[in-house]
Design a protein around this motif. Sequence first.
Motif, PDB file in Angstrom:
ATOM      1  N   UNK A  93     -14.161  36.776 -22.435  1.00  6.88           N
ATOM      2  CA  UNK A  93     -13.742  38.020 -23.064  1.00  6.88           C
ATOM      3  C   UNK A  93     -14.700  39.189 -22.961  1.00  6.88           C
ATOM      4  N   UNK A  94     -15.980  38.934 -22.695  1.00  8.74           N
ATOM      5  CA  UNK A  94     -16.917  40.038 -22.434  1.00  8.74           C
ATOM      6  C   UNK A  94     -17.553  39.790 -21.063  1.00  8.74           C
ATOM      7  N   UNK A  95     -18.088  40.845 -20.457  1.00 17.48           N
ATOM      8  CA  UNK A  95     -18.578  40.735 -19.091  1.00 17.48           C
ATOM      9  C   UNK A  95     -19.808  39.834 -18.996  1.00 17.48           C
ATOM     10  N   UNK A  96     -20.066  39.393 -17.751  1.00 18.67           N
ATOM     11  CA  UNK A  96     -21.148  38.452 -17.485  1.00 18.67           C
ATOM     12  C   UNK A  96     -22.514  38.968 -17.924  1.00 18.67           C
ATOM     13  N   UNK A  97     -23.376  38.022 -18.237  1.00 19.84           N
ATOM     14  CA  UNK A  97     -24.800  38.307 -18.437  1.00 19.84           C
ATOM     15  C   UNK A  97     -25.371  38.737 -17.083  1.00 19.84           C
ATOM     16  N   UNK A  98     -26.208  39.775 -17.060  1.00 17.16           N
ATOM     17  CA  UNK A  98     -26.849  40.172 -15.791  1.00 17.16           C
ATOM     18  C   UNK A  98     -28.350  39.939 -15.889  1.00 17.16           C
ATOM     19  N   UNK A  99     -28.887  39.202 -14.914  1.00 19.15           N
ATOM     20  CA  UNK A  99     -30.333  38.967 -14.875  1.00 19.15           C
ATOM     21  C   UNK A  99     -30.909  39.433 -13.539  1.00 19.15           C
ATOM     22  N   UNK A 100     -31.971  40.212 -13.624  1.00 18.83           N
ATOM     23  CA  UNK A 100     -32.645  40.733 -12.428  1.00 18.83           C
ATOM     24  C   UNK A 100     -33.756  39.770 -12.041  1.00 18.83           C
ATOM     25  N   UNK A 101     -33.592  39.103 -10.890  1.00 17.22           N
ATOM     26  CA  UNK A 101     -34.595  38.137 -10.430  1.00 17.22           C
ATOM     27  C   UNK A 101     -35.537  38.749  -9.403  1.00 17.22           C
ATOM     28  N   UNK A 102     -35.469  40.072  -9.214  1.00 16.22           N
ATOM     29  CA  UNK A 102     -36.392  40.714  -8.267  1.00 16.22           C
ATOM     30  C   UNK A 102     -37.655  41.180  -8.980  1.00 16.22           C
ATOM     31  N   UNK A 103     -37.707  41.003 -10.295  1.00 16.64           N
ATOM     32  CA  UNK A 103     -38.893  41.399 -11.053  1.00 16.64           C
ATOM     33  C   UNK A 103     -39.459  40.175 -11.759  1.00 16.64           C
ATOM     34  N   UNK A 104     -40.709  40.252 -12.160  1.00 16.53           N
ATOM     35  CA  UNK A 104     -41.343  39.138 -12.842  1.00 16.53           C
ATOM     36  C   UNK A 104     -42.001  39.640 -14.133  1.00 16.53           C
ATOM     37  N   UNK A 105     -41.671  39.054 -15.279  1.00 20.48           N
ATOM     38  CA  UNK A 105     -40.681  37.991 -15.456  1.00 20.48           C
ATOM     39  C   UNK A 105     -39.254  38.529 -15.256  1.00 20.48           C
ATOM     40  N   UNK A 106     -38.293  37.628 -15.043  1.00 10.85           N
ATOM     41  CA  UNK A 106     -36.904  38.064 -14.883  1.00 10.85           C
ATOM     42  C   UNK A 106     -36.458  38.913 -16.076  1.00 10.85           C
TER      43      UNK A 106
END
Length: 351
Positions: free
Chosen positions: A184-197
Amino acid sequence: MITEKVKISNPDNLTEADGEILKKAGEIIKNGGVVAFPTETVYGLGGNALDAGASKKIYAAKGRPSDNPLIVHISDFGDIYEIAEAVPEYAKRLAEIFWPGPLTMILKKKAKVPDETTGGLDTVAVRMPDSIIARNLIKYAGGYIAAPSANISGKPSPTEARFVTEDMDGRIDMIIDGGAGEVGIESTIIDLTVSPPEILRPGFITREMIEGALKTETRLPGAEADPGTGPRAPGMKYRHYAPRAPLYVVEAADKDTPGLIARLVQKEHEKGRRAGVLATEGNAGGYIAEKVENLGRADDGRAIARNLFRALREMDDADVDVIYAESLENKGVGTAVMNRLLKAAGNQIIT
Ligand code: TXA
Ligand code: MG
């Protein structure tokens, strides 16, 4: 343009006829067209992610600024190597645990993903949806579907085909009705190009779940982010999810939020205005207002997530002048729900 409307008869166990519908929809996408389709989160507005022209059509149909990148949906993990330059260990681990599902990963992109799809960024957002309808469509469409939520830019994301039709009829080639999604709500977005994610958008897959899977800390954008870099998920800077009437999140300092909302509604009535209330299960029956939407039990963030966008759309249909929403518990999936609610309210809070 005439928008063809088709319905999947058995979303959980596709029939042969359902398969034929999805094959036809896949052909439309292969030929550069745009098709709205269900996922377990919200409906997407899909086009061939590797076709710059298709991405342009998606932006035009949504009325969306073209610097706001699209998520590329895949149906086979192996396909990630075709569009992502590097696939870090973290991505593999998250995919193993949460894919197919409501999680989107940001990775360095390969040149074959056009700038039109990524809004000019050198990264690409990738997700493998859980919906069987979506995954079959992706296969038939050639493997890579770029899809934002299927709403007109700024409006609540559509959780049912009827809401897609409200926004998109006459603007796209086809709408596939596959019922309402589980999330019912949009996906979680995680940026793996940075550290920490960095978690760019909270969702059904929570920060705790991700940190547990990666055995590492993550960070949130905002205060902790590098100063001066601006919003990292470009879409998060735009006004979002907004119903027509102004929306206020209410959180009474004395904890009697229902009492405060009742007084606010009373004042609206004195001015001859129609009021709507977004309420939790135990309180919903007590409000006297033109439209009351019961979102679910206060401690059941998943139920509330499933109902929120539908409730916002129904407030539009009820033609209320103002909406008051009970503030919700800010933990687990509740964090993602509050994120959407506060955006819909343009951060207007009454305490
Ligand atoms: O659940 C979902 O994610 C749904 C369904 C259809 O899959 N899709 C969806 O797409 O919510 P959309 O376009 O409404 O939201 C995508 C968000 C936007 O805020 C966008 O800025 C961000 O993802 N995004 C996309 N690519 C990005 C990238 N390369 N870097 C940072 N943010 C990105
Ligand atoms: Mg959206």
